[in-house]
Design an enzyme around this catalytic site. Structure first.
Site, PDB file in Angstrom:
ATOM      1  N   MET A  73       1.321  72.695   9.277  1.00  8.25           N
ATOM      2  CA  MET A  73       1.288  71.165   9.028  1.00  8.25           C
ATOM      3  C   MET A  73      -0.087  70.858   8.141  1.00  8.25           C
ATOM      4  SD  MET A  73       3.279  69.186  11.845  1.00  8.25           S
ATOM      5  CE  MET A  73       1.881  69.095  13.080  1.00  8.25           C
ATOM      6  N   LEU A 103      -5.959  73.047   7.056  1.00  7.47           N
ATOM      7  CA  LEU A 103      -6.154  74.469   7.537  1.00  7.47           C
ATOM      8  C   LEU A 103      -7.355  74.704   8.163  1.00  7.47           C
ATOM      9  CD1 LEU A 103      -4.016  76.063   4.625  1.00  7.47           C
ATOM     10  CD2 LEU A 103      -3.249  75.214   6.880  1.00  7.47           C
ATOM     11  N   GLN A 120       5.488  76.425  22.009  1.00  7.98           N
ATOM     12  CA  GLN A 120       6.348  76.726  20.570  1.00  7.98           C
ATOM     13  C   GLN A 120       6.616  78.150  20.251  1.00  7.98           C
ATOM     14  OE1 GLN A 120       5.092  74.316  17.131  1.00  7.98           O
ATOM     15  NE2 GLN A 120       4.141  76.041  16.554  1.00  7.98           N
ATOM     16  N   HIS A 173      -5.625  78.930  10.995  1.00  8.72           N
ATOM     17  CA  HIS A 173      -4.503  79.255  10.135  1.00  8.72           C
ATOM     18  C   HIS A 173      -4.708  80.393   9.390  1.00  8.72           C
ATOM     19  CE1 HIS A 173      -4.063  74.822  11.058  1.00  8.72           C
ATOM     20  NE2 HIS A 173      -2.853  75.447  10.856  1.00  8.72           N
TER      21      HIS A 173
HETATM   22  O1  PAF Z   1       2.526  74.649  14.587  1.00  8.51           O
HETATM   23  C1  PAF Z   1       2.967  73.837  13.535  1.00  8.51           C
HETATM   24  O2  PAF Z   1       1.966  73.755  12.682  1.00  8.51           O
HETATM   25  C2  PAF Z   1       4.182  73.401  13.317  1.00  8.51           C
HETATM   26  O3  PAF Z   1       4.606  72.957  14.572  1.00  8.51           O
HETATM   27  C3  PAF Z   1       5.070  73.997  12.456  1.00  8.51           C
HETATM   28  C4  PAF Z   1       5.472  75.305  13.132  1.00  8.51           C
HETATM   29  C5  PAF Z   1       4.502  74.283  11.280  1.00  8.51           C
HETATM   30  C6  PAF Z   1       6.458  73.260  12.514  1.00  8.51           C
HETATM   31  O4  PAF Z   1       6.299  71.993  12.160  1.00  8.51           O
END
Ligand code: PAF
Length: 296
Positions: free
Chosen positions: A30, A33, A155, A37
Protein backbone atom coordinates in the site's frame (compact mmCIF):
# COMPACT_ATOMS: atom_id res chain seq x y z
CA UNK A 1 11.47 0.75 -14.16
CA UNK A 2 8.15 1.05 -16.02
CA UNK A 3 5.16 2.56 -14.22
CA UNK A 4 1.63 1.40 -15.11
CA UNK A 5 -1.75 2.79 -14.10
CA UNK A 6 -3.87 0.33 -16.11
CA UNK A 7 -4.38 -3.42 -15.89
CA UNK A 8 -4.13 -3.84 -19.67
CA UNK A 9 -0.76 -2.02 -19.97
CA UNK A 10 0.79 -4.00 -17.13
CA UNK A 11 -0.60 -7.31 -18.36
CA UNK A 12 0.68 -7.04 -21.90
CA UNK A 13 4.24 -6.25 -20.74
CA UNK A 14 4.19 -9.07 -18.17
CA UNK A 15 2.90 -11.45 -20.85
CA UNK A 16 5.82 -10.57 -23.13
CA UNK A 17 8.32 -11.32 -20.36
CA UNK A 18 6.59 -14.59 -19.48
CA UNK A 19 6.61 -15.69 -23.13
CA UNK A 20 10.33 -14.96 -23.03
CA UNK A 21 10.63 -17.70 -20.39
CA UNK A 22 11.15 -15.32 -17.47
CA UNK A 23 9.69 -15.91 -13.98
CA UNK A 24 7.55 -13.23 -12.34
CA UNK A 25 7.86 -12.19 -8.68
CA UNK A 26 5.22 -9.95 -7.12
CA UNK A 27 5.20 -7.74 -4.02
CA UNK A 28 1.81 -6.15 -3.29
CA UNK A 29 1.97 -3.05 -1.05
CA UNK A 30 0.00 0.00 0.00
CA UNK A 31 3.06 2.23 -0.47
CA UNK A 32 4.84 4.44 2.07
CA UNK A 33 7.67 1.97 1.62
CA UNK A 34 10.13 1.28 4.43
CA UNK A 35 13.06 -1.09 4.80
CA UNK A 36 10.65 -3.99 5.47
CA UNK A 37 9.02 -3.57 2.05
CA UNK A 38 12.40 -3.16 0.36
CA UNK A 39 13.53 -6.48 1.85
CA UNK A 40 10.50 -8.12 0.18
CA UNK A 41 11.53 -6.57 -3.13
CA UNK A 42 15.13 -7.83 -2.69
CA UNK A 43 13.83 -11.31 -1.95
CA UNK A 44 11.62 -11.23 -5.08
CA UNK A 45 14.64 -10.10 -7.09
CA UNK A 46 16.79 -12.90 -5.74
CA UNK A 47 14.17 -15.50 -6.69
CA UNK A 48 12.60 -14.24 -9.92
CA UNK A 49 13.65 -12.71 -13.26
CA UNK A 50 11.06 -9.92 -13.27
CA UNK A 51 9.86 -8.05 -10.18
CA UNK A 52 6.44 -6.39 -10.10
CA UNK A 53 5.43 -4.17 -7.15
CA UNK A 54 1.93 -2.76 -6.71
CA UNK A 55 1.03 0.33 -4.71
CA UNK A 56 -2.67 0.61 -3.99
CA UNK A 57 -4.22 1.88 -0.75
CA UNK A 58 -7.17 -0.48 -0.88
CA UNK A 59 -10.31 1.22 0.50
CA UNK A 60 -12.12 -2.11 0.75
CA UNK A 61 -9.94 -3.28 3.64
CA UNK A 62 -10.42 -0.19 5.82
CA UNK A 63 -13.32 0.12 8.26
CA UNK A 64 -15.46 3.28 8.36
CA UNK A 65 -13.62 4.74 11.35
CA UNK A 66 -10.18 3.67 10.24
CA UNK A 67 -7.29 5.56 8.66
CA UNK A 68 -7.92 5.18 4.90
CA UNK A 69 -7.99 8.94 4.34
CA UNK A 70 -4.91 9.75 6.36
CA UNK A 71 -2.92 6.65 5.27
CA UNK A 72 0.43 8.09 4.05
CA UNK A 73 0.64 8.36 0.26
CA UNK A 74 4.24 8.96 -0.80
CA UNK A 75 4.27 7.77 -4.40
CA UNK A 76 7.24 9.81 -5.74
CA UNK A 77 9.45 8.77 -2.88
CA UNK A 78 8.32 5.13 -3.15
CA UNK A 79 8.99 5.06 -6.90
CA UNK A 80 12.56 6.34 -6.34
CA UNK A 81 13.23 3.64 -3.75
CA UNK A 82 11.86 0.92 -6.03
CA UNK A 83 13.94 2.15 -8.95
CA UNK A 84 17.05 1.94 -6.76
CA UNK A 85 16.16 -1.63 -5.75
CA UNK A 86 15.86 -2.67 -9.40
CA UNK A 87 12.09 -3.18 -9.47
CA UNK A 88 11.04 -3.79 -13.10
CA UNK A 89 7.32 -2.93 -13.16
CA UNK A 90 5.48 -0.65 -10.73
CA UNK A 91 1.68 -0.92 -10.83
CA UNK A 92 -0.11 2.13 -9.40
CA UNK A 93 -3.79 1.85 -10.27
CA UNK A 94 -6.53 4.18 -9.04
CA UNK A 95 -9.74 3.02 -7.39
CA UNK A 96 -11.71 2.91 -10.69
CA UNK A 97 -9.13 0.66 -12.28
CA UNK A 98 -9.38 -1.90 -9.47
CA UNK A 99 -13.12 -1.52 -8.79
CA UNK A 100 -14.63 -0.50 -12.17
CA UNK A 101 -18.11 -1.64 -11.09
CA UNK A 102 -17.86 0.19 -7.77
CA UNK A 103 -16.92 -1.32 -4.44
CA UNK A 104 -20.46 -2.16 -3.37
CA UNK A 105 -20.96 -4.41 -6.42
CA UNK A 106 -17.51 -5.95 -6.37
CA UNK A 107 -17.45 -9.78 -6.21
CA UNK A 108 -15.91 -10.66 -2.86
CA UNK A 109 -13.53 -13.39 -1.76
CA UNK A 110 -14.16 -14.60 1.80
CA UNK A 111 -11.98 -16.96 3.80
CA UNK A 112 -14.26 -18.11 6.64
CA UNK A 113 -13.54 -18.71 10.34
CA UNK A 114 -9.87 -17.73 10.60
CA UNK A 115 -10.80 -14.17 9.58
CA UNK A 116 -13.23 -13.64 12.48
CA UNK A 117 -10.58 -13.92 15.20
CA UNK A 118 -7.63 -11.80 16.39
CA UNK A 119 -7.34 -8.76 14.05
CA UNK A 120 -10.56 -9.84 12.30
CA UNK A 121 -12.50 -9.50 15.56
CA UNK A 122 -11.55 -5.86 15.99
CA UNK A 123 -11.54 -5.02 12.27
CA UNK A 124 -14.73 -6.61 10.85
CA UNK A 125 -14.60 -6.91 7.05
CA UNK A 126 -10.86 -6.15 6.93
CA UNK A 127 -9.74 -9.56 5.70
CA UNK A 128 -12.54 -9.74 3.14
CA UNK A 129 -11.13 -6.52 1.69
CA UNK A 130 -7.61 -7.97 1.74
CA UNK A 131 -8.49 -11.31 0.12
CA UNK A 132 -10.65 -9.61 -2.50
CA UNK A 133 -7.92 -7.20 -3.58
CA UNK A 134 -5.10 -9.74 -3.32
CA UNK A 135 -7.00 -12.26 -5.45
CA UNK A 136 -7.61 -9.51 -8.04
CA UNK A 137 -3.94 -8.52 -8.00
CA UNK A 138 -2.84 -12.16 -8.32
CA UNK A 139 -5.15 -12.55 -11.34
CA UNK A 140 -3.85 -9.33 -12.88
CA UNK A 141 -0.15 -10.10 -12.41
CA UNK A 142 -0.27 -13.93 -12.51
CA UNK A 143 3.09 -14.19 -10.73
CA UNK A 144 5.04 -17.38 -10.10
CA UNK A 145 5.86 -16.11 -6.61
CA UNK A 146 4.24 -13.51 -4.37
CA UNK A 147 5.96 -12.23 -1.23
CA UNK A 148 4.24 -10.93 1.90
CA UNK A 149 5.67 -9.80 5.23
CA UNK A 150 5.35 -12.15 8.20
CA UNK A 151 4.59 -9.08 10.33
CA UNK A 152 0.97 -9.38 9.15
CA UNK A 153 0.94 -13.00 10.24
CA UNK A 154 -2.81 -13.50 10.14
CA UNK A 155 -3.01 -11.84 6.73
CA UNK A 156 -0.34 -14.23 5.42
CA UNK A 157 -2.17 -17.28 6.87
CA UNK A 158 -5.47 -16.11 5.35
CA UNK A 159 -3.86 -15.51 1.94
CA UNK A 160 -2.19 -18.93 1.99
CA UNK A 161 -5.58 -20.45 2.77
CA UNK A 162 -7.29 -18.53 -0.05
CA UNK A 163 -4.61 -19.59 -2.55
CA UNK A 164 -4.93 -23.23 -1.45
CA UNK A 165 -8.75 -23.24 -1.47
CA UNK A 166 -9.03 -21.49 -4.85
CA UNK A 167 -6.12 -23.41 -6.46
CA UNK A 168 -4.41 -20.17 -7.48
CA UNK A 169 -1.13 -21.23 -9.14
CA UNK A 170 1.33 -19.11 -7.14
CA UNK A 171 3.97 -19.75 -4.47
CA UNK A 172 3.28 -17.59 -1.43
CA UNK A 173 6.45 -16.67 0.46
CA UNK A 174 6.52 -15.11 3.93
CA UNK A 175 9.46 -12.76 4.50
CA UNK A 176 10.96 -12.12 7.97
CA UNK A 177 9.90 -9.11 10.05
CA UNK A 178 12.19 -6.09 9.69
CA UNK A 179 12.70 -4.40 13.06
CA UNK A 180 13.90 -1.01 14.27
CA UNK A 181 16.93 -0.70 16.59
CA UNK A 182 14.81 -1.44 19.69
CA UNK A 183 12.84 -4.35 18.25
CA UNK A 184 9.75 -2.43 17.10
CA UNK A 185 8.43 -4.09 13.92
CA UNK A 186 8.66 -1.66 10.97
CA UNK A 187 5.24 -0.49 9.78
CA UNK A 188 3.87 2.44 7.80
CA UNK A 189 1.65 3.14 10.81
CA UNK A 190 4.67 3.76 13.08
CA UNK A 191 4.58 7.26 11.60
CA UNK A 192 1.39 7.87 13.63
CA UNK A 193 3.26 7.38 16.93
CA UNK A 194 3.74 10.41 19.15
CA UNK A 195 7.29 11.28 20.26
CA UNK A 196 6.31 10.55 23.85
CA UNK A 197 5.14 7.00 23.09
CA UNK A 198 7.78 5.95 20.53
CA UNK A 199 10.36 4.96 23.21
CA UNK A 200 7.73 2.85 25.03
CA UNK A 201 6.07 0.87 22.21
CA UNK A 202 8.91 -1.68 22.10
CA UNK A 203 7.03 -3.24 25.03
CA UNK A 204 4.86 -5.11 22.50
CA UNK A 205 7.86 -6.99 21.11
CA UNK A 206 9.23 -7.43 24.63
CA UNK A 207 6.08 -9.17 25.93
CA UNK A 208 6.03 -11.49 22.91
CA UNK A 209 9.70 -12.39 23.57
CA UNK A 210 8.87 -12.92 27.24
CA UNK A 211 6.02 -15.34 26.35
CA UNK A 212 8.32 -17.19 23.93
CA UNK A 213 11.03 -17.54 26.61
CA UNK A 214 8.51 -18.83 29.16
CA UNK A 215 7.22 -21.45 26.69
CA UNK A 216 10.74 -22.48 25.73
CA UNK A 217 11.44 -22.95 29.45
CA UNK A 218 8.54 -25.41 29.68
CA UNK A 219 5.56 -23.20 30.63
CA UNK A 220 2.36 -24.57 29.07
CA UNK A 221 -0.28 -22.52 30.89
CA UNK A 222 -0.90 -20.34 27.85
CA UNK A 223 -3.90 -18.53 29.32
CA UNK A 224 -1.89 -17.28 32.30
CA UNK A 225 0.91 -16.12 30.00
CA UNK A 226 -1.60 -14.21 27.86
CA UNK A 227 -3.14 -12.54 30.93
CA UNK A 228 0.27 -11.50 32.25
CA UNK A 229 1.34 -10.16 28.85
CA UNK A 230 -1.92 -8.18 28.62
CA UNK A 231 -1.24 -6.64 32.05
CA UNK A 232 2.30 -5.66 31.08
CA UNK A 233 0.99 -3.76 28.04
CA UNK A 234 -1.71 -2.04 30.10
CA UNK A 235 0.82 -1.14 32.84
CA UNK A 236 2.96 0.49 30.14
CA UNK A 237 0.06 2.78 29.25
CA UNK A 238 -1.34 0.95 26.18
CA UNK A 239 -4.70 -0.70 25.61
CA UNK A 240 -4.26 -4.36 24.72
CA UNK A 241 -6.30 -5.63 21.79
CA UNK A 242 -5.02 -9.18 22.24
CA UNK A 243 -1.99 -11.27 23.10
CA UNK A 244 -2.67 -14.82 22.01
CA UNK A 245 -0.71 -18.03 21.65
CA UNK A 246 -1.91 -19.94 18.59
CA UNK A 247 -1.27 -22.93 16.37
CA UNK A 248 0.90 -21.41 13.61
CA UNK A 249 -1.06 -22.97 10.72
CA UNK A 250 -4.69 -22.94 11.80
CA UNK A 251 -4.48 -19.93 14.14
CA UNK A 252 -6.62 -21.86 16.63
CA UNK A 253 -5.71 -21.48 20.31
CA UNK A 254 -2.54 -23.51 20.87
CA UNK A 255 -2.93 -27.01 22.29
CA UNK A 256 -0.30 -28.21 24.78
CA UNK A 257 1.22 -30.66 22.31
CA UNK A 258 1.30 -28.30 19.29
CA UNK A 259 4.82 -28.04 17.92
CA UNK A 260 4.48 -24.89 15.81
CA UNK A 261 3.30 -21.95 17.85
CA UNK A 262 2.87 -18.28 17.04
CA UNK A 263 2.42 -15.64 19.69
CA UNK A 264 0.46 -12.73 18.24
CA UNK A 265 -0.11 -9.34 19.83
CA UNK A 266 -1.96 -6.14 19.01
CA UNK A 267 -2.24 -2.96 21.08
CA UNK A 268 -3.63 0.52 20.75
CA UNK A 269 -1.43 3.59 21.20
CA UNK A 270 -2.82 7.13 21.05
CA UNK A 271 -2.42 7.34 17.29
CA UNK A 272 -2.08 3.79 16.03
CA UNK A 273 -2.91 0.14 16.42
CA UNK A 274 0.31 -1.88 16.35
CA UNK A 275 0.65 -5.61 15.67
CA UNK A 276 3.54 -8.02 16.00
CA UNK A 277 4.22 -11.75 16.36
CA UNK A 278 6.87 -14.36 17.06
CA UNK A 279 6.84 -18.01 15.98
CA UNK A 280 8.57 -20.91 17.68
CA UNK A 281 9.05 -24.61 17.01
CA UNK A 282 8.82 -26.92 19.99
CA UNK A 283 9.54 -30.22 18.20
CA UNK A 284 12.45 -31.36 20.37
CA UNK A 285 11.11 -29.95 23.64
CA UNK A 286 7.72 -31.66 23.17
CA UNK A 287 9.29 -34.96 22.06
CA UNK A 288 11.47 -35.04 25.20
CA UNK A 289 8.47 -34.22 27.42
CA UNK A 290 6.42 -36.98 25.77
CA UNK A 291 9.28 -39.51 26.19
CA UNK A 292 9.61 -38.59 29.88
CA UNK A 293 5.85 -38.96 30.38
CA UNK A 294 5.80 -42.31 28.56
CA UNK A 295 8.48 -43.64 30.97
CA UNK A 296 6.42 -42.73 34.06
O1 PAF B 1 -0.19 -5.75 3.62
C1 PAF B 1 -0.60 -4.85 2.86
O2 PAF B 1 0.10 -3.86 2.59
C2 PAF B 1 -1.98 -4.97 2.25
O3 PAF B 1 -2.87 -5.58 3.12
C3 PAF B 1 -1.97 -5.69 0.89
C4 PAF B 1 -1.51 -7.13 1.01
C5 PAF B 1 -1.07 -4.94 -0.09
C6 PAF B 1 -3.40 -5.71 0.31
O4 PAF B 1 -3.89 -4.44 0.14
Amino acid sequence: MNIYHTVSGLRSDIRARRLNGESIGFVPTMGNLHEGHLQLVRQAKAQCDVVVVSIFVNPLQFGLNEDWEKYPRTFQDDAKKLETEGCDFLFHPDENEIYPNGMADQTRVVVPTMTDILCGASRPGHFEGVTTVVSKLLHIVQPDTAIFGIKDYQQLAVIRRMVEDLCIPVDIIGAPIARDFDGLALSSRNGYLGEDERPRVKVLYEVLCWCRDQIENGERDFTTLEIQADKTLENSGFRTDYVSIRNSKTLEPAAHDDNQLTILGAMFTKGARLIDNISLTLGEVNALTQQAEAKK
